[in-house]
Design a protein around this motif. Structure first.
Motif, PDB file in Angstrom:
ATOM      1  N   MET A  77       1.202  -0.938  -0.311  1.00  0.00           N
ATOM      2  CA  MET A  77       0.077   0.345   0.233  1.00  0.00           C
ATOM      3  C   MET A  77       0.853   0.886   0.326  1.00  0.00           C
ATOM      4  O   MET A  77       1.686   1.629   1.068  1.00  0.00           O
ATOM      5  CB  MET A  77      -0.652  -0.147   0.998  1.00  0.00           C
ATOM      6  CG  MET A  77      -2.196   0.756   1.355  1.00  0.00           C
ATOM      7  SD  MET A  77      -3.279   0.453   0.605  1.00  0.00           S
ATOM      8  CE  MET A  77      -4.466   1.993   0.639  1.00  0.00           C
ATOM      9  N   MET A  78       1.175   2.312  -0.980  1.00  0.00           N
ATOM     10  CA  MET A  78       1.612   3.087  -1.019  1.00  0.00           C
ATOM     11  C   MET A  78       0.735   4.352  -1.083  1.00  0.00           C
ATOM     12  O   MET A  78      -0.266   4.299  -2.376  1.00  0.00           O
ATOM     13  CB  MET A  78       2.908   2.561  -2.093  1.00  0.00           C
ATOM     14  CG  MET A  78       3.433   1.174  -2.860  1.00  0.00           C
ATOM     15  SD  MET A  78       5.091   1.384  -2.911  1.00  0.00           S
ATOM     16  CE  MET A  78       3.904   0.797  -4.598  1.00  0.00           C
ATOM     17  N   PHE A  79       1.914   5.757  -1.204  1.00  0.00           N
ATOM     18  CA  PHE A  79       0.994   6.261  -0.911  1.00  0.00           C
ATOM     19  C   PHE A  79       1.714   7.594  -1.536  1.00  0.00           C
ATOM     20  O   PHE A  79       3.126   8.062  -1.244  1.00  0.00           O
ATOM     21  CB  PHE A  79       1.042   7.478   0.437  1.00  0.00           C
ATOM     22  CG  PHE A  79      -0.494   6.334   1.097  1.00  0.00           C
ATOM     23  CD1 PHE A  79      -1.625   6.633   1.150  1.00  0.00           C
ATOM     24  CD2 PHE A  79      -0.136   5.749   1.606  1.00  0.00           C
ATOM     25  CE1 PHE A  79      -2.667   5.983   1.736  1.00  0.00           C
ATOM     26  CE2 PHE A  79      -0.834   4.827   2.372  1.00  0.00           C
ATOM     27  CZ  PHE A  79      -2.058   4.822   2.477  1.00  0.00           C
ATOM     28  N   VAL A  80       1.210   8.647  -2.514  1.00  0.00           N
ATOM     29  CA  VAL A  80       2.469   9.691  -3.623  1.00  0.00           C
ATOM     30  C   VAL A  80       1.994  10.853  -2.491  1.00  0.00           C
ATOM     31  O   VAL A  80       0.397  11.228  -2.713  1.00  0.00           O
ATOM     32  CB  VAL A  80       2.407   9.798  -5.027  1.00  0.00           C
ATOM     33  CG1 VAL A  80       3.036  10.726  -5.165  1.00  0.00           C
ATOM     34  CG2 VAL A  80       2.420   8.317  -5.225  1.00  0.00           C
ATOM     35  N   GLU A  81       2.771  11.822  -2.146  1.00  0.00           N
ATOM     36  CA  GLU A  81       2.560  13.064  -1.478  1.00  0.00           C
ATOM     37  C   GLU A  81       3.903  13.775  -1.988  1.00  0.00           C
ATOM     38  O   GLU A  81       4.051  14.009  -2.447  1.00  0.00           O
ATOM     39  CB  GLU A  81       2.426  13.114   0.356  1.00  0.00           C
ATOM     40  CG  GLU A  81       1.455  11.793   0.549  1.00  0.00           C
ATOM     41  CD  GLU A  81       1.706  11.365   1.729  1.00  0.00           C
ATOM     42  OE1 GLU A  81       2.526  12.174   3.006  1.00  0.00           O
ATOM     43  OE2 GLU A  81       1.070  10.591   2.827  1.00  0.00           O
ATOM     44  N   HIS A  82       3.119  15.631  -1.660  1.00  0.00           N
ATOM     45  CA  HIS A  82       3.931  16.409  -1.729  1.00  0.00           C
ATOM     46  C   HIS A  82       5.259  16.261  -0.239  1.00  0.00           C
ATOM     47  O   HIS A  82       4.175  16.628   0.674  1.00  0.00           O
ATOM     48  CB  HIS A  82       3.222  17.547  -2.480  1.00  0.00           C
ATOM     49  CG  HIS A  82       2.912  17.460  -3.499  1.00  0.00           C
ATOM     50  ND1 HIS A  82       3.450  17.296  -5.090  1.00  0.00           N
ATOM     51  CD2 HIS A  82       1.414  17.578  -3.942  1.00  0.00           C
ATOM     52  CE1 HIS A  82       2.422  17.132  -5.996  1.00  0.00           C
ATOM     53  NE2 HIS A  82       1.220  17.463  -5.193  1.00  0.00           N
ATOM     54  N   GLY A  83       6.382  16.762  -0.902  1.00  0.00           N
ATOM     55  CA  GLY A  83       6.480  17.135   0.362  1.00  0.00           C
ATOM     56  C   GLY A  83       7.693  18.044   0.210  1.00  0.00           C
ATOM     57  O   GLY A  83       8.360  19.186  -1.008  1.00  0.00           O
ATOM     58  N   ILE A  84       8.763  18.619   1.877  1.00  0.00           N
ATOM     59  CA  ILE A  84       9.669  19.481   0.994  1.00  0.00           C
ATOM     60  C   ILE A  84      11.071  18.667   1.604  1.00  0.00           C
ATOM     61  O   ILE A  84      11.175  17.649   2.583  1.00  0.00           O
ATOM     62  CB  ILE A  84      10.015  20.770   1.845  1.00  0.00           C
ATOM     63  CG1 ILE A  84       8.347  21.180   2.248  1.00  0.00           C
ATOM     64  CG2 ILE A  84      10.698  20.974   2.409  1.00  0.00           C
ATOM     65  CD1 ILE A  84       8.503  22.624   0.420  1.00  0.00           C
TER      66      ILE A  84
END
Length: 300
Positions: A209-216
């Protein structure tokens, strides 16, 4: 990388060794034969990540793959003249063609993707309602939510047939903010944009189960060295922050133990990766294969 069986001392009896399908131990699938769920907000980069896999074909009702930055995958959407009541059958028929093609020896396509599962569920429900002449999928088959089970079984039955034929599969899912009650308090949490029944099936049938997220990401530049009055002075590099896309990995329902982490053996993927703007799939393959080798070495 062929399938490998590790963490087992059990030998298959000689008279059973020639039977196709029998195996022993923990089986490490090739990365293209895994079952993945990729979740995230719209625009996070889910489609871009999976469409960088050149051995993938995407069932693309939203046509989201048409605008990705790294389009190496193939995509399929039924022709515009397909009757809405037949759209679900068009996708099923296409996957069946892929299965037959693979059985004839084709190996150029290894993974099938649904982009996105929430749109595919909506499409299957609408097609079923049109054929049954009703506006509510829950009323089909005598009610009691039977229509939802029909749609769920149709979609995951399609994926199960593909998996048994040797394909891996990936599901792209949108996330949405939901309000849940914890004790007497209401809290907002991020969850998959679908009903709990479908959500359980998505989770229970995947390995990752994978999540793509914006980050810094914090980046520190090279230090600067100067010679002042014969003395060497080192000035630390400048620290800056840059926007990145993060891939967070968690075990799916197939590999997650019930109450402890040691119930099931699983590939030790890192919990977080920084995805490059392009060729994100190549990075995941590299990390997956490295983690597989580490698991094998750990159990020798």
């Amino acid at each position: 990388m062929p399938m490998q069986s590790v963490i087992s001392k059990r030998e298959v009896p000689k008279d059973l060794q020639g039977i196709e399908g029998i195996r022993s131990g923990f089986v490490i699938p090739d990365v293209q034969q895994t079952r993945l769920v990729i979740a995230g907000q719209p625009g996070a980069g889910k489609s871009t990540f999976l469409n960088s896999n050149p051995q993938l074909i995407s069932l693309d009702p939203e046509r989201g793959g048409d605008t990705v930055a790294d389009p190496k995958a193939l995509r399929f959407t039924p022709p515009d003249n397909t009757a809405p009541a037949e759209l679900d059958r068009a996708y099923i028929a296409f996957v069946d063609k892929l299965i037959e093609r693979r059985r004839r020896g084709a190996t150029d396509i290894q993974m099938i993707c649904i982009d996105t599962i929430d749109e595919m569920i909506s499409l299957f429900q609408k097609a079923l309602c049109l054929r049954e002449n009703t506006d509510d999928v829950g009323d089909i088959g005598g009610g009691h939510g039977k229509g939802y089970f029909i749609v769920r079984d149709a979609i995951f039955g399609m994926l199960d047939r593909a998996y048994r034929a040797g394909f891996g599969w990936a599901i792209i899912a949108h996330t949405a903010v939901k309000t849940v009650t914890v004790g007497k308090e209401e809290r907002q949490v991020s969850g998959l944009a679908m009903s709990s029944s479908y959500m359980r099936s998505v989770f229970q049938k995947c390995e990752h189960m994978m999540f793509v997220e914006h980050g810094i990401q914090v980046v520190t530049g090279s230090s600067e060295v100067k010679i002042v009055n014969g003395k060497r002075i080192e000035k630390p590099g400048k620290t800056t922050t840059v926007p990145v896309r993060k891939l967070k990995t968690r075990p799916g329902g197939l590999w997650q133990g019930g109450d402890t982490n040691d119930v099931k053996v699983r590939i030790p993927l890192p919990s977080e990766l920084i995805l490059p703007p392009l060729r994100g799939w190549d990075l995941f393959v590299e990390v997956y294969n490295e983690a597989s080798r580490a698991l094998i070495d750990r159990t020798k």
